[in-house]
Design a protein around this motif. Structure first.
Motif, mmCIF file in Angstrom:
data_model
loop_
_atom_site.group_PDB
_atom_site.id
_atom_site.type_symbol
_atom_site.label_atom_id
_atom_site.label_comp_id
_atom_site.label_asym_id
_atom_site.label_seq_id
_atom_site.Cartn_x
_atom_site.Cartn_y
_atom_site.Cartn_z
ATOM 1 N N ALA A 113 32.506 -46.064 -17.996
ATOM 2 C CA ALA A 113 33.683 -46.272 -16.796
ATOM 3 C C ALA A 113 32.930 -46.876 -15.726
ATOM 4 C CB ALA A 113 33.889 -44.466 -16.586
ATOM 5 N N ARG A 114 32.022 -46.410 -15.497
ATOM 6 C CA ARG A 114 30.968 -47.159 -14.626
ATOM 7 C C ARG A 114 30.225 -48.763 -14.948
ATOM 8 N NH1 ARG A 114 27.891 -44.653 -10.116
ATOM 9 N NH2 ARG A 114 25.960 -45.752 -10.620
ATOM 10 N N GLN A 115 30.360 -49.329 -15.893
ATOM 11 C CA GLN A 115 30.558 -50.794 -15.970
ATOM 12 C C GLN A 115 31.687 -51.214 -15.992
ATOM 13 O OE1 GLN A 115 28.834 -51.358 -20.124
ATOM 14 N NE2 GLN A 115 28.796 -48.553 -20.735
ATOM 15 N N ILE A 116 32.995 -50.396 -15.613
ATOM 16 C CA ILE A 116 34.129 -50.880 -15.285
ATOM 17 C C ILE A 116 34.002 -50.756 -14.099
ATOM 18 C CG2 ILE A 116 36.631 -50.714 -14.708
ATOM 19 C CD1 ILE A 116 36.400 -49.264 -17.906
ATOM 20 N N ASP A 117 33.805 -49.617 -13.063
ATOM 21 C CA ASP A 117 33.731 -49.156 -11.595
ATOM 22 C C ASP A 117 32.365 -48.550 -11.049
ATOM 23 O OD1 ASP A 117 34.596 -48.218 -9.192
ATOM 24 O OD2 ASP A 117 36.646 -47.274 -9.504
ATOM 25 N N PRO A 118 31.758 -48.634 -11.207
ATOM 26 C CA PRO A 118 30.624 -48.247 -10.279
ATOM 27 C C PRO A 118 31.085 -46.727 -9.468
ATOM 28 C CG PRO A 118 29.666 -50.725 -10.280
ATOM 29 C CD PRO A 118 31.504 -50.174 -10.438
ATOM 30 N N GLN A 119 32.130 -47.135 -8.928
ATOM 31 C CA GLN A 119 32.312 -46.282 -7.900
ATOM 32 C C GLN A 119 33.153 -44.402 -8.212
ATOM 33 O OE1 GLN A 119 30.671 -45.947 -5.322
ATOM 34 N NE2 GLN A 119 29.644 -48.380 -5.474
ATOM 35 N N ILE A 120 33.610 -44.605 -9.473
ATOM 36 C CA ILE A 120 34.709 -43.951 -9.987
ATOM 37 C C ILE A 120 34.342 -42.578 -9.675
ATOM 38 C CG2 ILE A 120 33.139 -43.932 -12.625
ATOM 39 C CD1 ILE A 120 36.451 -43.887 -13.734
ATOM 40 N N GLN A 121 35.707 -41.829 -9.478
ATOM 41 C CA GLN A 121 35.101 -40.262 -8.793
ATOM 42 C C GLN A 121 35.091 -39.227 -10.792
ATOM 43 O OE1 GLN A 121 38.074 -38.267 -6.714
ATOM 44 N NE2 GLN A 121 39.192 -40.041 -6.302
ATOM 45 N N VAL A 122 33.748 -38.834 -10.505
ATOM 46 C CA VAL A 122 33.670 -37.849 -11.122
ATOM 47 C C VAL A 122 33.673 -36.565 -10.460
ATOM 48 C CG1 VAL A 122 31.822 -37.079 -13.306
ATOM 49 C CG2 VAL A 122 32.055 -39.731 -12.463
ATOM 50 N N PHE A 123 34.035 -35.480 -11.531
ATOM 51 C CA PHE A 123 34.017 -34.523 -10.914
ATOM 52 C C PHE A 123 33.445 -33.067 -12.040
ATOM 53 C CE2 PHE A 123 38.193 -33.829 -12.167
ATOM 54 C CZ PHE A 123 38.661 -33.030 -12.641
ATOM 55 N N CYS A 124 33.025 -32.238 -11.417
ATOM 56 C CA CYS A 124 32.429 -31.210 -13.208
ATOM 57 C C CYS A 124 33.060 -29.660 -12.470
ATOM 58 C CB CYS A 124 31.444 -31.142 -12.957
ATOM 59 S SG CYS A 124 30.588 -30.765 -12.204
ATOM 60 N N LEU A 125 32.990 -29.028 -12.892
ATOM 61 C CA LEU A 125 33.255 -27.578 -12.918
ATOM 62 C C LEU A 125 32.259 -26.195 -12.898
ATOM 63 C CD1 LEU A 125 36.672 -26.991 -14.622
ATOM 64 C CD2 LEU A 125 36.832 -27.115 -12.263
ATOM 65 N N ASP A 126 31.389 -26.100 -12.149
ATOM 66 C CA ASP A 126 30.110 -24.898 -11.984
ATOM 67 C C ASP A 126 31.062 -23.536 -11.966
ATOM 68 O OD1 ASP A 126 28.466 -23.629 -11.812
ATOM 69 O OD2 ASP A 126 27.978 -23.839 -9.651
ATOM 70 N N THR A 127 31.440 -23.120 -12.968
ATOM 71 C CA THR A 127 31.670 -21.654 -12.785
ATOM 72 C C THR A 127 31.575 -20.002 -12.470
ATOM 73 O OG1 THR A 127 31.449 -21.102 -15.491
ATOM 74 C CG2 THR A 127 33.240 -21.925 -14.868
ATOM 75 N N GLY A 128 29.585 -20.926 -12.135
ATOM 76 C CA GLY A 128 28.672 -19.640 -11.825
ATOM 77 C C GLY A 128 28.255 -19.350 -12.711
ATOM 78 N N ARG A 129 28.931 -19.464 -14.656
ATOM 79 C CA ARG A 129 28.127 -18.677 -15.364
ATOM 80 C C ARG A 129 27.513 -19.605 -16.477
ATOM 81 N NH1 ARG A 129 30.358 -13.718 -15.973
ATOM 82 N NH2 ARG A 129 28.404 -12.491 -17.491
ATOM 83 N N LEU A 130 26.966 -21.160 -16.589
ATOM 84 C CA LEU A 130 26.106 -21.696 -16.802
ATOM 85 C C LEU A 130 25.747 -21.555 -17.226
ATOM 86 C CD1 LEU A 130 28.150 -24.791 -15.452
ATOM 87 C CD2 LEU A 130 29.532 -23.674 -16.810
ATOM 88 N N HIS A 131 24.835 -22.223 -18.406
ATOM 89 C CA HIS A 131 23.502 -22.210 -19.550
ATOM 90 C C HIS A 131 22.572 -22.509 -18.297
ATOM 91 C CE1 HIS A 131 26.147 -22.188 -23.102
ATOM 92 N NE2 HIS A 131 25.103 -21.175 -23.198
ATOM 93 N N PRO A 132 21.354 -22.379 -17.729
ATOM 94 C CA PRO A 132 20.386 -22.685 -16.827
ATOM 95 C C PRO A 132 19.932 -24.633 -17.428
ATOM 96 C CG PRO A 132 19.491 -20.459 -17.690
ATOM 97 C CD PRO A 132 21.170 -20.934 -18.648
ATOM 98 N N GLU A 133 20.308 -24.541 -18.691
ATOM 99 C CA GLU A 133 20.283 -26.179 -19.175
ATOM 100 C C GLU A 133 21.257 -26.812 -19.266
ATOM 101 O OE1 GLU A 133 17.864 -22.989 -22.151
ATOM 102 O OE2 GLU A 133 19.442 -23.552 -20.584
#
Length: 241
Positions: A49-69
């Protein structure tokens, strides 16, 4: 402006398209569109997607229980692609109420839906109700029980705000796990180091474990529950009542 072609017909047209072509269609036709990021499939889509639109919106969920990695990986991706990465957090009061009432590991005793509802579904819903379309990394072969028939484009009635439509794109629906990893290696795309330790499908730390030889990738998720329930609700339409 969205295309007037019915989505069921449009899915038939896009079914044989490449992921890049599907992404191009999505970006061209939807101004308020965002890509959901969590795993190996999603990083492939970000790279495309960045090759098409470098400004594309990206989001992720931080549940508070993810691995340190995983936390370290999120930061690696943000820096690698120079992303204005939006991180979504659960409501603190809702989390506190659940933990005070049931403890930190209630999902082992009942099921994971309540915890996922608070830590994932509520923040996701809040985000999606600001969008016209979103992009996910779902593949048909990820889960034969719940994802075998996902289309490349669909009407997301679960998360659409009242009186509006929400279109969901699954550009990798017809790709295999091997195709995903062939792309990652060929394009030197960063990936979560947990994959090198036998983790294939990676979610929250208490609910994810490595899988052994010949085990399906989803067997490492919520392993104490039936295979037909191995969805957290992010893709609720996959689970038939």
């Amino acid at each position: 402006m969205t295309d007037p072609i019915p989505l069921v017909d449009l899915n038939g047209q896009l079914e044989s398209s490449t992921p890049m072509e599907i992404l191009e269609y999505a970006i061209d036709h939807y101004a308020d569109l965002a890509l959901s990021f969590s795993g190996a499939e999603d990083i492939v889509l970000i790279d495309m997607a960045r090759q098409i639109d470098p400004q594309i919106q990206v989001f992720c969920l931080d549940t508070g229980r993810l691995h340190p990695e995983t936390y370290q990986y999120i930061e690696t991706v943000r820096k690698h692609y120079k992303l204005n990465l939006e991180i979504l957090f659960p409501d603190g009061n809702a989390v506190q109420k659940l933990v005070s009432k049931k403890g930190l590991f209630s999902f082992y005793d009942d099921n994971h839906q309540e915890c996922c509802g608070i830590r994932k579904i509520m923040p996701l819903q809040s985000k999606l109700q600001t969008l016209d379309a979103w992009v996910t990394g779902q593949r048909k072969d990820q889960s034969p029980g719940t994802r075998a028939h996902i289309p490349v484009i669909q009407d997301d009635k679960v998360f659409a705000r009242t009186g509006a439509s929400l279109t969901k794109f699954n550009p990798l629906a017809n790709w295999s796990s091997r195709a995903v990893w062939d792309y990652i290696r060929a394009h030197k795309v960063p990936y979560n180091p947990l994959h090198d330790r036998g983790f294939i499908s990676i979610g929250c730390e208490p609910c994810t474990r490595a899988v052994g030889p010949n085990q399906h990738e989803r067997e490492g998720r919520w392993w104490w529950e039936e295979a037909t329930k191995k969805e957290c609700g992010l893709h609720a339409e996959n689970v038939k009542s």
